[in-house]
Write a protein that holds these residues in place. Structure first.
Motif, PDB file in Angstrom:
ATOM      1  N   HIS A 182      73.084 -55.079  28.306  1.00 46.89           N
ATOM      2  CA  HIS A 182      72.312 -55.624  27.194  1.00 46.89           C
ATOM      3  C   HIS A 182      70.811 -55.457  27.397  1.00 46.89           C
ATOM      4  O   HIS A 182      70.040 -55.634  26.449  1.00 46.89           O
ATOM      5  N   GLY A 185      67.946 -52.524  22.204  1.00 51.65           N
ATOM      6  CA  GLY A 185      66.701 -53.022  21.633  1.00 51.65           C
ATOM      7  C   GLY A 185      66.016 -51.971  20.791  1.00 51.65           C
ATOM      8  O   GLY A 185      66.383 -50.787  20.815  1.00 51.65           O
ATOM      9  N   THR A 227      70.185 -52.384  16.778  1.00 47.83           N
ATOM     10  CA  THR A 227      70.188 -53.813  17.103  1.00 47.83           C
ATOM     11  C   THR A 227      70.929 -54.663  16.074  1.00 47.83           C
ATOM     12  O   THR A 227      71.056 -55.868  16.246  1.00 47.83           O
ATOM     13  N   LYS A 275      72.860 -60.528  21.459  1.00 50.68           N
ATOM     14  CA  LYS A 275      71.686 -60.162  22.258  1.00 50.68           C
ATOM     15  C   LYS A 275      71.939 -60.245  23.761  1.00 50.68           C
ATOM     16  O   LYS A 275      71.162 -59.712  24.550  1.00 50.68           O
ATOM     17  N   THR A 276      72.976 -60.948  24.153  1.00 49.45           N
ATOM     18  CA  THR A 276      73.279 -61.126  25.573  1.00 49.45           C
ATOM     19  C   THR A 276      74.773 -60.922  25.807  1.00 49.45           C
ATOM     20  O   THR A 276      75.585 -60.951  24.862  1.00 49.45           O
TER      21      THR A 276
END
Length: 464
Positions: free
Chosen positions: A324, A328, A335, A411-412
């Motif tokens: 991760h 980006g 994204t 995002k994680t």
């Protein structure tokens, strides 16, 4: 009778050959290998966390047995295929597994190859079966993909084509530095590493691993190797496993380390494992992904099926904390959940054929080399197939809507695993309950450890 909108699995049945004929042919094959100086058979399988598990059987021992066969020469404890962390032989709590069950490795003779970098050994990929019932183990990701491919063809007349791009960096063993400081598509890496590339190509050719394209990528010593587009997804994933092993072995021969770590420098895009996919009519072999210069109804449904499950899929295709770090803006990954034609900043990119201009396949950039390729490919194909079965209508392209209107990707790793767990159709129908429980437990265990590591520590760990 109503039809499920999600693909289901059936066991792959086959008619066994006569034991005596099989034994005679196997004996002749093994004698031939011995004549070439091959002493050992490496039985290789891949666990859900992309760790190779191998057992070595001397050919001489196989030839001593009354019934000579490549099958059932070795076994592996089930806990080792589903319940161990990737960084150590630590049994993870919460997997639902114990140390009691053992799985037999059933060899696939079609995968047998003499290793050009270790010529006294041959490798053979195996499928995992219960040692008592002979049923395929749910922890055999290779069999899981094979059954999906079979059911897609038999139940829905859909066949798949898959291609892959492998990215890695070359690092000198002497000082731990990248071999150069070059940029995208440069000739520095090609010139200075020509002997490495020539040796790699030759050894892949010797193993029937077809390389379609090679170029330098956007970081120092970074190379992309494109494997030939395949109409057999299982063979494509086999090629990924064997090619990565060859890359690492050849790099070692030249005093280097092949670094597959997804993110190694926050100022560099990182190493991906981009997957290209398309669909065909299983009966005729004709492409059905595109229609003219656009997507066909089935092609559009296939892409939408992937998008419907994409956030959850990242729990399988981006399975580490480091994965991760690669995602980006400006990292060539995308994204948000969406698609576009020929936009390399989009996670799901519909690609136009250079010669025909047809939109003939789709690329997923949200995959890296830490993923089990059989599970990554399988999850994407399963999701696309579910869209075809349900005749999903494709959402508007990201080129026609503001990006902030598209749902964000996790995002994680923690978010990705939570979404994966919540996607019950994917976990129950594709992974299965037993694998889902173990996979989530192990990945969360790894998350707890990795979340305390810096990027520098991750790189150092990968180069150790």
């Amino acid at each position: 009778m109503s039809r499920s909108i999600h693909p289901t699995f059936t066991r792959n049945g086959s008619t066994a050959s006569s034991h005596s004929i099989e034994s005679a042919y196997t004996k002749a094959l093994l004698r031939s290998l011995q004549f070439q100086g091959v002493q050992f058979l490496r039985y290789v399988t891949l666990d859900p966390y992309n760790n190779i598990r191998a057992r070595v059987v001397p050919i001489s021992q196989v030839l001593k047995k009354k019934h000579i066969s490549l099958h059932n020469q070795c076994s592996i404890a089930e806990i080792c295929l589903g319940g161990l962390a990737s960084y150590a032989d630590v049994m993870v709590e919460g997997t639902g597994l114990t140390a009691r069950n053992v799985l037999a490795v059933v060899a696939d003779p079609e995968t047998l190859r003499v290793l050009p970098y270790n010529t006294k050994s041959a490798v053979i990929l195996g499928n995992l079966h219960d040692q008592y019932t002979d049923e395929v183990s749910p922890f055999c990701s290779r069999s899981r993909l094979a059954m999906l491919v079979q059911d897609a063809a038999e139940q829905h007349n859909v066949a798949f084509s898959v291609g892959v791009e492998l990215e890695f960096c070359l690092v000198r063993n002497t000082d731990g530095k990248f071999v150069d400081n070059s940029v995208y598509a440069n000739t520095t890496t090609l010139n200075e590493q020509e002997e490495f590339l020539s040796c790699l190509y030759e050894q892949c050719q010797q193993q029937d691993l077809a390389i379609e394209l090679i170029h330098s990528e956007s970081a120092g010593g970074q190379i992309e190797v494109v494997l030939e587009y395949s109409h057999n997804p299982v063979h494509c994933c086999d090629a990924i496993v064997l090619t990565k092993e060859t890359i690492q072995a050849v790099a070692h021969r030249f005093g280097m380390k092949a670094l597959f770590l997804p993110k190694f420098d926050m100022m560099k895009a990182g190493n991906g494992m981009h997957l290209h996919m398309s669909i065909r009519d299983a009966a005729t072999g004709e492409p059905i992904f595109c229609e003219g210069n656009g997507l066909s109804e089935q092609g559009a449904a296939f892409v939408e099926g992937i998008l419907q499950h994409l956030p959850a899929i990242t729990g399988l295709t981006l399975p580490t904390v480091n994965s991760h770090r690669r995602i980006g803006k400006g990292c060539w990954t995308g994204t948000v959940v969406g698609w576009a034609v020929e936009d390399k900043e989009t996670g799901i990119r519909v690609c136009s054929n250079l010669l025909t201009k047809e939109w003939d396949h789709v690329e997923c950039k949200l995959v890296d080399n830490s993923a089990n390729p059989y599970l990554a490919v399988g999850a994407l194909l399963w999701s696309g197939l579910s869209g075809v079965i349900a005749n999903y209508k494709l959402r508007p392209s990201l080129l026609t809507i503001p990006e902030d209107e598209a749902p964000p990707l996790p995002k994680t790793l923690g978010e990705a695993l939570d979404v994966l767990e919540a996607d019950s159709t994917l976990t129950e129908t594709f992974l299965g309950e037993k694998v889902s429980q173990a996979y989530l437990a192990v990945r969360r265990h790894e998350l707890d450890r990795s979340s305390r590591m810096t990027l520098e520590e991750e790189v150092r760990d990968a180069l150790a």
